[in-house]
Design a protein around this motif. Structure first.
Motif, PDB file in Angstrom:
ATOM      1  N   LEU A  80       0.800  -1.229   0.000  1.00 33.35           N
ATOM      2  CA  LEU A  80       0.000   0.000   0.000  1.00 33.35           C
ATOM      3  C   LEU A  80       0.831   1.278   0.000  1.00 33.35           C
ATOM      4  CD1 LEU A  80      -2.942   1.173   0.280  1.00 33.35           C
ATOM      5  CD2 LEU A  80      -2.532   1.213   2.750  1.00 33.35           C
ATOM      6  N   VAL A  81       0.326   2.260  -0.724  1.00 36.71           N
ATOM      7  CA  VAL A  81       0.850   3.630  -0.702  1.00 36.71           C
ATOM      8  C   VAL A  81      -0.322   4.525  -0.298  1.00 36.71           C
ATOM      9  CG1 VAL A  81       1.732   5.497  -2.169  1.00 36.71           C
ATOM     10  CG2 VAL A  81       2.454   3.140  -2.606  1.00 36.71           C
ATOM     11  N   VAL A  82      -0.090   5.457   0.618  1.00 39.65           N
ATOM     12  CA  VAL A  82      -1.155   6.400   0.996  1.00 39.65           C
ATOM     13  C   VAL A  82      -0.875   7.748   0.333  1.00 39.65           C
ATOM     14  CG1 VAL A  82      -2.201   7.697   2.907  1.00 39.65           C
ATOM     15  CG2 VAL A  82      -1.643   5.276   3.195  1.00 39.65           C
ATOM     16  N   LEU A  83      -1.859   8.255  -0.386  1.00 37.09           N
ATOM     17  CA  LEU A  83      -1.677   9.530  -1.091  1.00 37.09           C
ATOM     18  C   LEU A  83      -2.738  10.531  -0.642  1.00 37.09           C
ATOM     19  CD1 LEU A  83      -0.849  10.015  -4.829  1.00 37.09           C
ATOM     20  CD2 LEU A  83      -2.485  11.494  -3.708  1.00 37.09           C
ATOM     21  N   LYS A  84      -2.291  11.703  -0.212  1.00 36.52           N
ATOM     22  CA  LYS A  84      -3.231  12.749   0.190  1.00 36.52           C
ATOM     23  C   LYS A  84      -3.198  13.898  -0.819  1.00 36.52           C
ATOM     24  CE  LYS A  84      -4.348  10.722   4.093  1.00 36.52           C
ATOM     25  NZ  LYS A  84      -5.694  10.348   4.530  1.00 36.52           N
ATOM     26  N   LEU A  85      -4.394  14.358  -1.161  1.00 33.80           N
ATOM     27  CA  LEU A  85      -4.514  15.499  -2.074  1.00 33.80           C
ATOM     28  C   LEU A  85      -4.222  16.750  -1.264  1.00 33.80           C
ATOM     29  CD1 LEU A  85      -7.834  14.317  -3.765  1.00 33.80           C
ATOM     30  CD2 LEU A  85      -5.515  14.035  -4.644  1.00 33.80           C
ATOM     31  N   ASN A  86      -3.118  17.408  -1.614  1.00 35.93           N
ATOM     32  CA  ASN A  86      -2.603  18.495  -0.782  1.00 35.93           C
ATOM     33  C   ASN A  86      -2.442  19.779  -1.597  1.00 35.93           C
ATOM     34  OD1 ASN A  86      -1.465  19.351   1.788  1.00 35.93           O
ATOM     35  ND2 ASN A  86       0.509  19.421   0.747  1.00 35.93           N
ATOM     36  N   GLY A  97      -1.157  29.546   3.175  1.00 34.24           N
ATOM     37  CA  GLY A  97      -0.454  28.270   3.039  1.00 34.24           C
ATOM     38  C   GLY A  97      -1.414  27.118   2.836  1.00 34.24           C
ATOM     39  N   PRO A  98      -0.848  25.885   2.742  1.00 36.47           N
ATOM     40  CA  PRO A  98      -1.667  24.704   2.471  1.00 36.47           C
ATOM     41  C   PRO A  98      -2.695  24.491   3.579  1.00 36.47           C
ATOM     42  CG  PRO A  98       0.688  24.188   2.362  1.00 36.47           C
ATOM     43  CD  PRO A  98       0.577  25.567   2.921  1.00 36.47           C
ATOM     44  N   LYS A  99      -3.863  24.024   3.192  1.00 37.53           N
ATOM     45  CA  LYS A  99      -4.925  23.783   4.172  1.00 37.53           C
ATOM     46  C   LYS A  99      -4.512  22.716   5.188  1.00 37.53           C
ATOM     47  CE  LYS A  99      -9.774  22.795   4.623  1.00 37.53           C
ATOM     48  NZ  LYS A  99     -10.990  22.308   3.999  1.00 37.53           N
ATOM     49  N   SER A 100      -3.652  21.786   4.745  1.00 34.61           N
ATOM     50  CA  SER A 100      -3.286  20.656   5.609  1.00 34.61           C
ATOM     51  C   SER A 100      -2.464  21.070   6.829  1.00 34.61           C
ATOM     52  CB  SER A 100      -2.503  19.612   4.807  1.00 34.61           C
ATOM     53  OG  SER A 100      -1.371  20.216   4.222  1.00 34.61           O
ATOM     54  N   ILE A 218      -6.172   7.015  -1.983  1.00 34.99           N
ATOM     55  CA  ILE A 218      -6.195   8.459  -2.241  1.00 34.99           C
ATOM     56  C   ILE A 218      -7.307   9.098  -1.407  1.00 34.99           C
ATOM     57  CG2 ILE A 218      -6.583  10.227  -4.033  1.00 34.99           C
ATOM     58  CD1 ILE A 218      -5.901   7.923  -6.102  1.00 34.99           C
ATOM     59  N   ALA A 219      -6.996  10.214  -0.735  1.00 35.79           N
ATOM     60  CA  ALA A 219      -8.056  10.914  -0.007  1.00 35.79           C
ATOM     61  C   ALA A 219      -7.694  12.381   0.142  1.00 35.79           C
ATOM     62  CB  ALA A 219      -8.268  10.284   1.374  1.00 35.79           C
ATOM     63  N   ASN A 220      -8.701  13.192   0.419  1.00 34.01           N
ATOM     64  CA  ASN A 220      -8.470  14.617   0.676  1.00 34.01           C
ATOM     65  C   ASN A 220      -7.726  14.755   2.009  1.00 34.01           C
ATOM     66  OD1 ASN A 220     -10.077  14.893  -1.534  1.00 34.01           O
ATOM     67  ND2 ASN A 220     -11.780  15.888  -0.513  1.00 34.01           N
ATOM     68  N   SER A 221      -6.761  15.675   2.073  1.00 38.02           N
ATOM     69  CA  SER A 221      -5.995  15.807   3.315  1.00 38.02           C
ATOM     70  C   SER A 221      -6.856  16.351   4.453  1.00 38.02           C
ATOM     71  CB  SER A 221      -4.765  16.694   3.104  1.00 38.02           C
ATOM     72  OG  SER A 221      -5.155  17.971   2.668  1.00 38.02           O
ATOM     73  N   ASP A 222      -8.000  16.957   4.137  1.00 41.07           N
ATOM     74  CA  ASP A 222      -8.841  17.508   5.208  1.00 41.07           C
ATOM     75  C   ASP A 222      -9.942  16.545   5.670  1.00 41.07           C
ATOM     76  OD1 ASP A 222     -10.698  17.582   3.156  1.00 41.07           O
ATOM     77  OD2 ASP A 222     -10.947  19.752   3.152  1.00 41.07           O
ATOM     78  N   ASN A 223      -9.929  15.299   5.170  1.00 43.00           N
ATOM     79  CA  ASN A 223     -10.919  14.320   5.638  1.00 43.00           C
ATOM     80  C   ASN A 223     -10.313  13.492   6.769  1.00 43.00           C
ATOM     81  OD1 ASN A 223     -12.818  12.380   6.129  1.00 43.00           O
ATOM     82  ND2 ASN A 223     -12.745  11.443   4.104  1.00 43.00           N
ATOM     83  N   LEU A 224     -10.670  13.839   8.003  1.00 43.11           N
ATOM     84  CA  LEU A 224     -10.081  13.167   9.171  1.00 43.11           C
ATOM     85  C   LEU A 224     -10.521  11.707   9.291  1.00 43.11           C
ATOM     86  CD1 LEU A 224     -10.531  16.076  11.736  1.00 43.11           C
ATOM     87  CD2 LEU A 224      -8.401  15.316  10.701  1.00 43.11           C
ATOM     88  N   ASN A 296     -12.783   9.120  -1.007  1.00 39.39           N
ATOM     89  CA  ASN A 296     -11.759   8.162  -0.566  1.00 39.39           C
ATOM     90  C   ASN A 296     -11.719   7.106  -1.667  1.00 39.39           C
ATOM     91  OD1 ASN A 296     -11.908   9.592   1.829  1.00 39.39           O
ATOM     92  ND2 ASN A 296     -12.840   7.949   3.023  1.00 39.39           N
ATOM     93  N   LEU A 297     -10.577   6.995  -2.348  1.00 40.24           N
ATOM     94  CA  LEU A 297     -10.477   6.115  -3.520  1.00 40.24           C
ATOM     95  C   LEU A 297      -9.292   5.162  -3.354  1.00 40.24           C
ATOM     96  CD1 LEU A 297     -10.738   9.030  -6.138  1.00 40.24           C
ATOM     97  CD2 LEU A 297     -12.637   7.635  -5.288  1.00 40.24           C
ATOM     98  N   TRP A 298      -9.471   3.920  -3.771  1.00 45.48           N
ATOM     99  CA  TRP A 298      -8.393   2.925  -3.746  1.00 45.48           C
ATOM    100  C   TRP A 298      -8.186   2.460  -5.179  1.00 45.48           C
ATOM    101  CZ3 TRP A 298      -6.665   0.929   1.218  1.00 45.48           C
ATOM    102  CH2 TRP A 298      -7.380   1.434   2.313  1.00 45.48           C
TER     103      TRP A 298
END
Length: 469
Positions: A80-86, A97-100, A218-224, A296-298
């Motif tokens: 697995l690789v975890v990718l956040k949309l930043n 600055g970045p929302k994250s 893959i997921a948005n960085s602001d989705n806790l 949230n996508l795989w």
């Protein structure tokens, strides 16, 4: 107006001279514009839409349990690789600055929580799950500096930039940077649908494949709520699903969210923009379209490589009109969720609402900073003391829009475990140790400062001034 056939050659020669971007970006942009001009948008025939079966949108509870053996779990996670949309900025919440890097809880930012979660996974199972951040040109420089603080962590952190495309001047279809707009305003990141070619072009995709990685989450960085889920990963590997979209049941707050449908034998995303006017109310109904896309996508890494190389991703184009310095411009964008129909054996998984906890405004920040949630090992979890499965609805006036104002107006975050709804308008200031229950409306009169005293307990009340407390 020039016709489509006249516009493209002129645009090609203009874009060829834009030295700020790569050949890949130039080609990708021209490709997107020519698709847009050809008007190739998929036309949805409403009568052909079918509700997906449980085979296509799998109930989360139907997933097999994860293996008990930690060695098996390690094997899974090593794929697995975890990718956040930043790529997004915190501007809507008054932050630079970045929302994250907005602080979410206990002084920890979105990014801190993400790193802590993956650190814990890597330590617990002895695996190596890397974190990848897809930045935009708006967030790249800041993110580059920020990730240095994690250099001693056991998480490998990779960053790459999504594409940078020129904004198009509506009037004559020329790129804005050619008209002297050389700063950032001349450009835009073309939506998260761009993740697939950008991951490939960055060289990261081949790098991960060579390490034996198989899936990217893959997921948005602001989705806790978007934390690594072993049951989902296990299911996808066992069933050879190339793509999975996490969906969750709609509430009235989500009626505009995209939904999954079965269409001509394929599962696909249906967005509100694709719905004919006469069916919009039906689209918004919770009865017919019961689920929506959490983003949230795989996705299988080999499959991404295949579809990108074959130039098979023809996602719906979202035209986004803007105005820059009085000039009307057009941004053409695509969404990653729309790619679902180009992958084999693609599914949705109907996940619990807890996997969708986005922070889009300070009203969301109030929820996650309150006693409604607890923070443990980087995971934000809902407090079991709340019996109502739905979160309270919270509306804060413009005085609370910026994070700094929001924080200064609450001496401490009130207890809201028993709150159903809160509406605050005007110049309101909250003391410490306040408890809110039931339906609460606090509306300060124009020009009047309304202070809620320390320790106040407010239940099912409308408060317009100190006399109502």
């Amino acid at each position: 107006m020039a016709t489509a056939t006249e516009k493209l050659p002129q645009l090609k020669s203009a874009v060829a001279g834009l030295n700020q971007i790569s050949e890949n970006e130039k080609n990708g942009f021209i490709n997107l514009v020519s698709r847009y001009l050809s008007g190739e948008a998929q036309h949805i025939e409403w009568s052909k839409i079918q509700t997906p079966t449980d085979k296509v949108v799998v109930p989360y509870d139907a997933l097999a349990p994860t293996p008990d053996d930690p060695a098996e779990t390690k094997k899974l996670l090593d794929k697995l690789v975890v990718l956040k949309l930043n790529g997004g900025l915190g501007t809507t919440m008054g932050c630079t600055g970045p929302k994250s890097v907005i602080e979410v809880r206990n002084g920890l930012t979105f990014l801190d929580l993400i790193v802590i979660q993956i650190e814990n996974l890597n330590s617990k199972y002895g695996c190596n799950v890397p974190l990848v951040l897809m930045n935009s040109f708006n967030t790249h420089d800041d993110t580059f500096k920020i990730v240095e603080k994690y250099s001693k962590s056991n998480v490998e952190i990779h960053t790459f930039n999504q594409s940078q495309y020129p904004r198009l001047i509506v009037e004559d279809f020329t790129p804005l940077p050619c008209k002297g707009q050389t700063g950032k305003d001349g450009w835009y990141p073309p939506g998260h649908g761009d993740i697939f070619p950008s991951l490939m072009n960055s060289g990261k995709l081949d790098n991960f494949l060579s390490q034996g990685k198989e899936y990217v989450f893959i997921a948005n960085s602001d989705n806790l709520g978007a934390v690594v889920d072993l049951k989902i990963l296990n299911h996808l590997i066992r069933n050879k699903n190339e793509y999975c979209m996490e969906v969750t049941p709609k509430t009235l707050a989500d009626v505009k969210g995209g939904t999954l449908i079965s269409y001509e034998g394929k599962v696909q995303l249906l967005e509100i923009a694709q719905v004919p006017d006469e069916h919009v109310d039906e689209f918004k109904s919770i009865e017919k379209f019961k689920i929506f896309n959490t983003n949230n996508l795989w996705v299988n890494l080999n499959a991404i490589k295949r579809v990108v190389q074959a130039d098979a991703l023809k996602m719906e184009i979202i035209p986004n009109p803007k105005e820059v310095g009085g000039i009307k411009v057009l941004q053409l964008e695509t969404a990653a969720g729309a790619a679902i129909r180009f992958f084999d054996n693609a599914i949705g998984i109907n996940v619990p609402r807890s996997r969708f906890l986005p922070v889009k405004a300070t009203s969301d920040l109030l929820l996650v900073q309150s006693d409604l949630y607890t923070l443990d090992d980087g995971f934000v979890t809902r407090n079991k003391a709340r019996t109502n499965p739905e979160n309270p609805s919270i509306e804060l006036g413009p005085e609370f829009k910026k994070v700094s104002n929001f924080l200064s107006r609450f001496k401490s975050i009130p207890s809201i475990i028993e709150l159903d709804s809160l509406k605050v308008t005007g110049d309101v200031w909250f003391g410490a140790g306040i408890t809110l229950k039931g339906k609460v409306t606090i509306a300060a009169k124009a020009g009047v400062k309304l202070e809620i005293p320390d320790g106040a307990v407010i239940e099912n009340k409308v408060i317009n001034g100190p006399e109502d407390l």
